[in-house]
Design an enzyme around this catalytic site. Structure first.
Site, PDB file in Angstrom:
ATOM      1  N   GLU A 308      12.162  11.958  24.454  1.00  0.00           N
ATOM      2  CA  GLU A 308      11.661  10.737  25.095  1.00  0.00           C
ATOM      3  C   GLU A 308      12.658   9.584  24.943  1.00  0.00           C
ATOM      4  OE1 GLU A 308       7.709  10.324  23.307  1.00  0.00           O
ATOM      5  OE2 GLU A 308       6.866  11.556  24.916  1.00  0.00           O
ATOM      6  N   ASP A 381       0.799  17.596  23.925  1.00  0.00           N
ATOM      7  CA  ASP A 381       0.870  16.348  23.171  1.00  0.00           C
ATOM      8  C   ASP A 381      -0.504  15.876  22.705  1.00  0.00           C
ATOM      9  OD1 ASP A 381       1.734  14.022  22.075  1.00  0.00           O
ATOM     10  OD2 ASP A 381       2.121  12.991  23.960  1.00  0.00           O
ATOM     11  N   GLU A 409      -5.029   8.794  19.815  1.00  0.00           N
ATOM     12  CA  GLU A 409      -4.351   8.371  21.042  1.00  0.00           C
ATOM     13  C   GLU A 409      -5.058   8.893  22.302  1.00  0.00           C
ATOM     14  OE1 GLU A 409      -0.233   9.579  21.274  1.00  0.00           O
ATOM     15  OE2 GLU A 409      -0.022   8.880  23.334  1.00  0.00           O
TER      16      GLU A 409
HETATM   17  O1  GCW Z   1       2.051  11.277  21.930  1.00  0.00           O
HETATM   18  C1  GCW Z   1       3.253  10.796  22.395  1.00  0.00           C
HETATM   19  C2  GCW Z   1       3.072   9.320  22.345  1.00  0.00           C
HETATM   20  C3  GCW Z   1       4.313   8.553  21.976  1.00  0.00           C
HETATM   21  C4  GCW Z   1       4.903   9.187  20.724  1.00  0.00           C
HETATM   22  C5  GCW Z   1       5.285  10.621  21.051  1.00  0.00           C
HETATM   23  C6  GCW Z   1       5.831  11.384  19.843  1.00  0.00           C
HETATM   24  C7  GCW Z   1       6.014   8.162  18.880  1.00  0.00           C
HETATM   25  O2  GCW Z   1       2.531   8.877  23.553  1.00  0.00           O
HETATM   26  O3  GCW Z   1       3.935   7.229  21.770  1.00  0.00           O
HETATM   27  O4  GCW Z   1       6.010   8.469  20.238  1.00  0.00           O
HETATM   28  O5  GCW Z   1       4.153  11.321  21.482  1.00  0.00           O
HETATM   29  O6  GCW Z   1       5.076  12.124  19.247  1.00  0.00           O
HETATM   30  O7  GCW Z   1       6.995  11.239  19.540  1.00  0.00           O
END
Ligand code: GCW
Length: 724
Positions: A308, A381, A409
């Protein structure tokens, strides 16, 4: 303590003279003590409520003295046990002169032990005492909290023969906290770490944080966000980190840091951060020495590289092995470890779920033995439901650690009640078949099947500086259950909920039983009204709270758009990951791969994860897929309504403050569950062109209004769109 009020006092006084600071501390101390028993959730599960008289008397008959080691941890044991005992029984404890005195509780280290700690009733002539022995002082602390838990749960303590050792050696919280106090995906206020005040001023909460973690066996904390700012390992910040490490050390907690792979360039002024460059290696060697000079028991680094947008070894054409081993080598002499995350995915890939496996499986066996690969429970995720990530069981020659998300989240954040132990256990108990039947994710990662020199587990923390630590009162249960499962991955979610409810709210079965049932159903309710039958990632842009299955932002990563995941069309819905599709099923061992590949054998709760299913497909209960989807969404809403009904009956068992706050949260949850149902069912109906079964509740929201205004805003800013 009422931390909000303390913070308020503090900000008012912050810029005044030193003298005023001292006065302030005095105020805080008095204020803190006077509020010690307030019911605002700040005491977590360590409330030590007065016991019923007969029980208090029976405990006080057995325990009258205390014996503990003469050390910092020993004194923590003494004061915690003594104060808890006084609060629960209204009796003072005397000091025992030696271990094993009659009617004492006696804490003694025995370095030869194979277990971590034991708690036993021992007899001495005609009297008895309670012996807590442990391999080290942290073990004694754990034994002490275990004994207090039994007392808080009103258990009999006359026939104790408890032998405990942890499932994972390293049980770690990951804080996604930034330097400016914000927390990525944090929903409980700002960061607990007050970087501006450290190292000289230590917040009162640091100790309480450490106590709470020690009480559930957590022994590590990564202080900063995995999207890491390099500054945390700068010479300016390391003394601040060391100050926190000093507070946590007597509670058996090590600190770790997330690092930015470009630190040699960002902090050291080098023209590269290539892990194969000799100057870069030297820079890390020197940095690591600097860290250990200040923090001799520093735990190690957590790394999110080439993920990312973060930098990493791939920027220089190197592999994760090169980056991880370079750090591993430098940390090795000090006993430090590297936790290298497998959460790496490329927007160009046609199936994101395959990427962690494709990127890391070929590297199995190439990492040093102080490197561990940190793998999210599911391959996307932290969705409400995912199958386990196929790297579990597949990487056998490298240590692998599960990463769970405690912060919600994707499960309603601080607004919704979602008890996550069932989600964690679903992953830990999933059978990978890596070494035949029974090769659960737990056994693949805790050293049972593949022994490695490190075992570890991580949870992305849900704590912040809110008075009750976690935003929603019930979110405390997720911090609690993560710690308990990290300690013992065989505990059931029911057992853990039972412990937590009794300590946090009430021992009355009329409260515990229905509320436990509500907790046990809560995660499935969310799955049902958000994304049932294996759907995933239908969230609104960026904030991941509300629904937006229609979302399609041009020129944005396709793998961040809901349509990438649900693939709804006039024929059906779901992602074909079978052998004819993306073939993600082949990443699992047989027979798991065959089961997932077969539309009739695939568990229905993962059906649309693995298959693109026709709308008229017959489900096992005889309904068509379309009808079943509508029923699932409705059942989620029904469950949320039912939680309100259950909770409404519990008011007489607990304090008004927490009762009302949870009541209000449940109202929001039901409102938002309806919005989720309407958004998803009405949107998918534009593809299926089938009617919503007539016996189901009608929708309250209009699809075009939701799409135009964004259901997300409505949820966040207090329902701008009123139900019709
Ligand atoms: O779940 C996603 C999140 C990001 C997070 C990423 C990760 C810290 O939306 O905010 O970044 O995963 O786990 O690296």
């Amino acid at each position: 303590m009422d931390y909000t009020k303390i913070e308020l006092f503090k900000s008012k006084l912050e810029n005044k003279s030193k003298m005023r600071k001292i006065i302030f501390l005095a105020i805080v101390l008095c204020y803190g003590t006077s509020n010690l028993w307030g019911e605002n959730g700040s005491r977590l599960w360590l409330r030590y409520e007065p016991l019923p008289d007969s029980l208090a008397k029976s405990y006080a008959d057995k325990i009258q003295k205390i014996y503990f080691p003469d050390s910092e941890t020993g004194r923590i044991i003494d004061s915690e046990f003594r104060e808890a005992f006084r609060a629960m029984t209204n009796k003072e404890l005397y000091l025992a002169k030696k271990g094993g005195e009659a009617k004492s509780v006696c804490f003694v280290v025995d370095t030869k032990m194979k277990e971590n700690y034991q708690i036993q009733n021992k007899t001495l002539a005609k009297d008895s005492y309670i012996s807590v022995t442990a391999v080290d002082e942290t073990g004694l602390l754990y034994g002490m909290f275990h004994l207090l838990r039994l007392m808080q749960m009103h258990e009999n303590i006359s026939h104790l023969d408890i032998h405990e050792k942890p499932s994972y050696e390293r049980r770690i919280l990951n804080h996604w906290d930034n330097r400016d106090g914000t927390i990525e995906r944090g929903y409980a206020g700002s960061s607990l770490w007050e970087w501006g005040d450290l190292p000289n001023v230590l917040s009162l909460r640091y100790k309480d944080y450490a106590r709470a973690n020690a009480s559930i066996g957590i022994n590590g904390t990564v202080l900063n966000n995995v999207n890491a700012e390099a500054i945390f390992i700068s010479s300016e910040y390391l003394p601040k980190v060391a100050a926190l490490a000093n507070v946590f050390r007597p509670y058996g907690i090590k600190v770790y840091l997330s690092i930015n792979c470009s630190s040699p360039a960002l902090l050291g002024g080098l023209d590269t951060s290539d892990p194969e460059d000799a100057r870069v290696r030297k820079w890390w060697d020197d940095k690591i020495k600097e860290i250990y000079d200040l923090i001799p028991d520093f735990g190690g680094f957590l790394v999110k590289a080439n993920s990312e947008g973060t930098p990493g070894p791939q920027d220089y054409g190197r592999t994760p092995v090169s980056g991880a081993n370079m750090l591993g080598e430098a940390l090795k002499p000090y006993g430090g470890i590297v936790m290298w995350r497998a959460f790496v995915y490329d927007p160009a890939s046609s199936d994101r779920v395959k990427e962690a496996y494709e990127g890391f499986k070929p590297l199995d066996g190439l990492f040093l033995d102080n490197v561990i690969i940190q793998v999210k429970n599911g391959p996307i995720d932290f969705q409400p439901r995912e199958p386990f990530t196929p790297l579990f069981g597949a990487m056998q020659k490298t240590a692998v650690m599960p990463e769970f998300q405690i912060t919600q989240e994707y499960l309603g954040q601080e607004k919704q009640l979602a008890y996550l132990a069932p989600l964690y256990q679903e992953c830990l108990q999933a059978d990978t078949y890596a070494k035949g039947q029974g090769s659960t994710v737990a056994k693949c990662t805790d050293g049972t099947l593949f022994p490695h020199s490190i075992t570890a587990i991580a949870g992305v923390a849900n704590t912040g500086n809110d008075t009750n630590w976690t935003g929603h009162h019930f979110a405390q249960a997720n911090w609690y259950c993560f710690g308990r499962l990290a300690w013992n991955n065989r505990l059931t979610p029911e057992q853990i909920a039972d412990e937590w409810l009794k300590m946090t709210f009430s021992n009355d079965p009329a409260f515990v039983e229905p509320v436990k049932e509500m907790m046990m159903e809560s995660r499935e309710a969310i799955v049902n009204y958000m994304m049932p039958l294996g759907l995933a990632h239908l969230f609104a842009w960026e904030h991941h709270y509300g629904p937006a299955p229609w979302l399609n932002i041009p020129d944005t990563r396709p793998d961040w758009m809901p349509s990438y995941y649900h693939k709804a069309d006039s024929q059906g819905i779901g992602f074909d990951r079978t052998k004819e599709g993306s073939n993600a099923v082949s990443q699992y061992s047989s027979p798991v791969s065959d089961i997932y590949n077969d539309i009739n054998a695939c568990p229905e709760n993962l059906l649309l994860w693995f298959h693109h299913v026709p709308w008229n497909h017959r489900m096992s209960n005889g309904k068509t897929l379309w009808d079943e989807l509508c029923y699932k969404y409705q059942s989620g809403v029904d469950a949320a309504r039912n939680f309100q009904k259950i909770w409404d009956q519990e008011g007489s068992f607990i304090d008004k403050e927490r009762f009302k706050e949870v009541q209000s949260n449940l109202k929001t949850q039901t409102r938002d569950a309806i919005l989720w149902r309407d958004a998803c069912v009405l949107y998918f109906q534009t593809f299926s062109s089938l009617p919503i079964p007539s016996e189901l509740e009608r929708s309250l929201f209009d699809l075009d209004i939701m799409q135009k205004n964004g259901a997300n805003e409505a949820l966040y800013y207090g329902m701008q769109q009123q139900p019709k």
